[in-house]
Design a protein around this motif. Structure first.
Motif, PDB file in Angstrom:
ATOM      1  N   PHE A   1      -8.912 -26.876 -20.059  1.00 11.14           N
ATOM      2  CA  PHE A   1      -9.370 -25.814 -21.227  1.00 11.14           C
ATOM      3  C   PHE A   1      -8.478 -26.115 -22.610  1.00 11.14           C
ATOM      4  O   PHE A   1      -7.427 -26.785 -22.694  1.00 11.14           O
ATOM      5  CB  PHE A   1      -9.018 -24.578 -20.452  1.00 11.14           C
ATOM      6  CG  PHE A   1      -7.156 -23.845 -21.026  1.00 11.14           C
ATOM      7  CD1 PHE A   1      -7.191 -23.827 -21.868  1.00 11.14           C
ATOM      8  CD2 PHE A   1      -6.736 -24.371 -19.336  1.00 11.14           C
ATOM      9  CE1 PHE A   1      -5.590 -23.146 -21.564  1.00 11.14           C
ATOM     10  CE2 PHE A   1      -5.367 -24.017 -19.976  1.00 11.14           C
ATOM     11  CZ  PHE A   1      -4.369 -23.831 -20.756  1.00 11.14           C
ATOM     12  N   PHE A   2      -9.545 -25.219 -23.317  1.00  7.02           N
ATOM     13  CA  PHE A   2      -8.650 -26.007 -24.985  1.00  7.02           C
ATOM     14  C   PHE A   2      -9.652 -24.383 -25.762  1.00  7.02           C
ATOM     15  O   PHE A   2      -9.661 -23.874 -25.468  1.00  7.02           O
ATOM     16  CB  PHE A   2      -8.805 -27.097 -25.915  1.00  7.02           C
ATOM     17  CG  PHE A   2      -9.995 -26.719 -26.332  1.00  7.02           C
ATOM     18  CD1 PHE A   2     -10.377 -26.605 -27.660  1.00  7.02           C
ATOM     19  CD2 PHE A   2     -11.457 -27.788 -25.623  1.00  7.02           C
ATOM     20  CE1 PHE A   2     -11.523 -26.589 -28.602  1.00  7.02           C
ATOM     21  CE2 PHE A   2     -12.217 -27.766 -26.084  1.00  7.02           C
ATOM     22  CZ  PHE A   2     -12.608 -26.999 -27.376  1.00  7.02           C
ATOM     23  N   LEU A   3      -8.322 -23.683 -26.756  1.00 10.30           N
ATOM     24  CA  LEU A   3      -9.267 -22.623 -27.401  1.00 10.30           C
ATOM     25  C   LEU A   3      -8.102 -22.763 -28.968  1.00 10.30           C
ATOM     26  O   LEU A   3      -7.018 -22.993 -28.836  1.00 10.30           O
ATOM     27  CB  LEU A   3      -8.049 -21.306 -26.767  1.00 10.30           C
ATOM     28  CG  LEU A   3      -8.285 -20.384 -27.816  1.00 10.30           C
ATOM     29  CD1 LEU A   3     -10.243 -20.338 -27.797  1.00 10.30           C
ATOM     30  CD2 LEU A   3      -7.772 -18.900 -27.436  1.00 10.30           C
ATOM     31  N   GLU A   4      -8.619 -23.254 -29.723  1.00  8.55           N
ATOM     32  CA  GLU A   4      -8.306 -23.382 -31.063  1.00  8.55           C
ATOM     33  C   GLU A   4      -8.111 -22.331 -31.919  1.00  8.55           C
ATOM     34  O   GLU A   4      -8.959 -21.690 -32.096  1.00  8.55           O
ATOM     35  CB  GLU A   4      -8.834 -24.868 -31.984  1.00  8.55           C
ATOM     36  CG  GLU A   4      -8.100 -24.863 -33.414  1.00  8.55           C
ATOM     37  CD  GLU A   4      -8.675 -26.517 -33.559  1.00  8.55           C
ATOM     38  OE1 GLU A   4      -8.584 -26.792 -35.340  1.00  8.55           O
ATOM     39  OE2 GLU A   4      -9.906 -26.481 -33.262  1.00  8.55           O
ATOM     40  N   VAL A   5      -6.942 -21.149 -32.615  1.00 10.28           N
ATOM     41  CA  VAL A   5      -6.840 -20.125 -33.430  1.00 10.28           C
ATOM     42  C   VAL A   5      -6.972 -20.727 -34.567  1.00 10.28           C
ATOM     43  O   VAL A   5      -5.338 -21.419 -34.930  1.00 10.28           O
ATOM     44  CB  VAL A   5      -5.803 -19.279 -32.886  1.00 10.28           C
ATOM     45  CG1 VAL A   5      -6.235 -17.715 -33.687  1.00 10.28           C
ATOM     46  CG2 VAL A   5      -6.122 -19.394 -31.116  1.00 10.28           C
ATOM     47  N   ASP A   6      -7.484 -19.806 -35.197  1.00  7.50           N
ATOM     48  CA  ASP A   6      -7.535 -20.514 -37.229  1.00  7.50           C
ATOM     49  C   ASP A   6      -5.827 -18.603 -37.427  1.00  7.50           C
ATOM     50  O   ASP A   6      -4.872 -19.691 -38.031  1.00  7.50           O
ATOM     51  CB  ASP A   6      -8.485 -20.115 -37.830  1.00  7.50           C
ATOM     52  CG  ASP A   6      -7.998 -20.654 -39.548  1.00  7.50           C
ATOM     53  OD1 ASP A   6      -7.050 -20.730 -39.642  1.00  7.50           O
ATOM     54  OD2 ASP A   6      -9.285 -20.450 -39.850  1.00  7.50           O
ATOM     55  N   PHE A   7      -6.362 -18.347 -37.107  1.00 12.61           N
ATOM     56  CA  PHE A   7      -5.967 -16.540 -37.779  1.00 12.61           C
ATOM     57  C   PHE A   7      -6.009 -15.497 -36.959  1.00 12.61           C
ATOM     58  O   PHE A   7      -7.553 -15.107 -36.373  1.00 12.61           O
ATOM     59  CB  PHE A   7      -6.105 -16.337 -38.845  1.00 12.61           C
ATOM     60  CG  PHE A   7      -7.378 -16.067 -39.075  1.00 12.61           C
ATOM     61  CD1 PHE A   7      -7.560 -14.666 -39.116  1.00 12.61           C
ATOM     62  CD2 PHE A   7      -7.953 -16.418 -40.203  1.00 12.61           C
ATOM     63  CE1 PHE A   7      -8.744 -14.353 -39.994  1.00 12.61           C
ATOM     64  CE2 PHE A   7      -9.822 -16.595 -40.313  1.00 12.61           C
ATOM     65  CZ  PHE A   7      -9.845 -14.662 -40.844  1.00 12.61           C
ATOM     66  N   ILE A   8      -5.549 -13.871 -36.767  1.00 11.65           N
ATOM     67  CA  ILE A   8      -5.612 -12.948 -36.068  1.00 11.65           C
ATOM     68  C   ILE A   8      -4.660 -12.130 -36.793  1.00 11.65           C
ATOM     69  O   ILE A   8      -3.613 -12.253 -37.428  1.00 11.65           O
ATOM     70  CB  ILE A   8      -4.472 -13.103 -34.694  1.00 11.65           C
ATOM     71  CG1 ILE A   8      -4.657 -14.303 -33.922  1.00 11.65           C
ATOM     72  CG2 ILE A   8      -5.341 -12.104 -34.063  1.00 11.65           C
ATOM     73  CD1 ILE A   8      -4.354 -14.343 -32.396  1.00 11.65           C
ATOM     74  N   GLY A   9      -6.271 -11.082 -37.259  1.00 11.51           N
ATOM     75  CA  GLY A   9      -5.388  -9.936 -38.012  1.00 11.51           C
ATOM     76  C   GLY A   9      -6.043  -8.895 -37.667  1.00 11.51           C
ATOM     77  O   GLY A   9      -6.925  -9.088 -36.284  1.00 11.51           O
ATOM     78  N   VAL A  10      -6.788  -7.902 -38.338  1.00 11.02           N
ATOM     79  CA  VAL A  10      -6.760  -6.653 -38.468  1.00 11.02           C
ATOM     80  C   VAL A  10      -7.578  -6.168 -39.873  1.00 11.02           C
ATOM     81  O   VAL A  10      -7.299  -7.070 -41.011  1.00 11.02           O
ATOM     82  CB  VAL A  10      -5.888  -5.395 -38.161  1.00 11.02           C
ATOM     83  CG1 VAL A  10      -5.227  -5.936 -36.526  1.00 11.02           C
ATOM     84  CG2 VAL A  10      -5.034  -5.694 -38.959  1.00 11.02           C
TER      85      VAL A  10
END
Length: 327
Positions: free
Chosen positions: A294-303
């Motif tokens: 599996f893989f998951l690429e994350v750019d950013f996490i915000g609100v």
């Protein structure tokens, strides 16, 4: 300088004399005369001359070995002052506490209050370097004897975080666990001076915002509140995130009202709203029981604040919305 010159000159004269006396140098006294006489070399007999030289040479060699041994030991074992280390650590925390106090008087996180109130979106976590990865940790069922593997590294051009590994739902042979097969990345709890917890305050926002790129697997987004005030360990708020797969990025928006209360992966009968001013950390979990990579690429996490979303809570079985069900 004159006194030093006199002392040196007096010593030279005393060496020339066979029997120095204190009368010659009354200002030096008897002690200095005896000391100067002790500096003279004793006259040895011819038979004992060679043995005396050997003895002196051996003593000088031993002394040199001891000096060399002492120098080596000092280099290999430097002195460590625990008192100094503790003092420096306390001073560092006091400076951090001072900065936090000043920022508190200025406004939330050191920003003016009017800027914070007018803010509509905020990036909480982004991945642009190793220091951003250090704010996260990875875990899997290996902690209970499973065989899943998970890794976290920087993505292409250091513009994202890449979470990858292999999921295995094989139940461990040793232990009491009957289920297995999960991998997760969890943000570390933010700490202040003297290791105090600093929860996030998302009161003015109503939606979680993620920019990700996955392989088509469903993930679980978990929000963990500050356990010192709200809940016990293993209790968190969760919601689903479905990735599309392919080369394109997708923007995931999850309102806080959609998160449901769970414990150890089980949805509780009594639901309650998430308290957004006591957020300790956030996590992304994969547990779809499909073995393989599996893989998951994350750019950013915000609100951010979505003005079109007015729902307070999405579930009826809560004491706030249906009090008669809990009488």
């Amino acid at each position: 300088m004159a006194l030093v010159h006199k002392l040196l000159h007096g010593t030279y004269i005393l060496r020339k004399c066979s029997k120095p006396t204190a009368a010659l140098y009354p200002f030096l006294g008897i002690r200095f005369a005896n000391y100067s006489s002790s500096l003279q070399k004793p006259v040895a007999s011819p038979g004992k001359d060679s043995s005396q030289r050997k003895t002196d040479g051996s003593l000088q060699g031993d002394h040199q070995k001891e000096v060399a041994l002492d120098i080596t030991s000092v280099e290999e074992k430097p002195e460590v002052s625990f008192d100094k280390a503790i003092r420096d650590e306390v001073i560092d925390h006091l400076w951090r506490l001072k900065d936090e106090t000043v920022d508190h008087w200025i406004g939330p996180e050191g920003r003016p209050l009017h800027e914070v109130l007018l803010e509509q979106a905020k990036v909480v976590w982004q991945f642009r370097g190793k220091e951003d990865l250090d704010k996260w940790k990875v875990t899997s069922d290996k902690t209970i004897g499973g065989r899943s593997e998970v890794f976290l590294k920087m993505g292409k051009n250091n513009q994202s975080a890449l979470l990858y590994g292999t999921l295995s739902s094989e139940v461990p042979q040793v232990g009491e666990s009957r289920q297995s097969g999960y991998c997760a990345m969890i943000s570390r709890i933010r700490r202040g001076a003297f290791e105090r917890k600093k929860p996030y305050d998302w009161t003015q926002f109503n939606t979680l915002y993620l920019r990700v790129r996955g392989d088509g697997r469903p993930w679980m987004v978990n929000i963990i509140e500050d356990t010192d005030f709200i809940q016990r360990k293993n209790q968190l708020y969760s919601y689903f995130m479905f990735t599309r797969g392919g080369p394109y990025w997708q923007e995931v928006k999850i309102p806080f009202s959609k998160f449901f209360f769970s414990n150890r992966g089980r949805i509780l009968d009594v639901q309650s709203q998430i308290v957004v001013d006591k957020i300790a950390s956030i996590g992304l979990t994969l547990a779809d029981k499909v073995d393989g990579p599996f893989f998951l690429e994350v750019d950013f996490i915000g609100v951010f604040t979505d003005p079109a979303h007015t729902e307070e809570f999405a579930y009826e079985n809560s004491p706030e919305l249906s009090p008669r069900l809990f009488k």
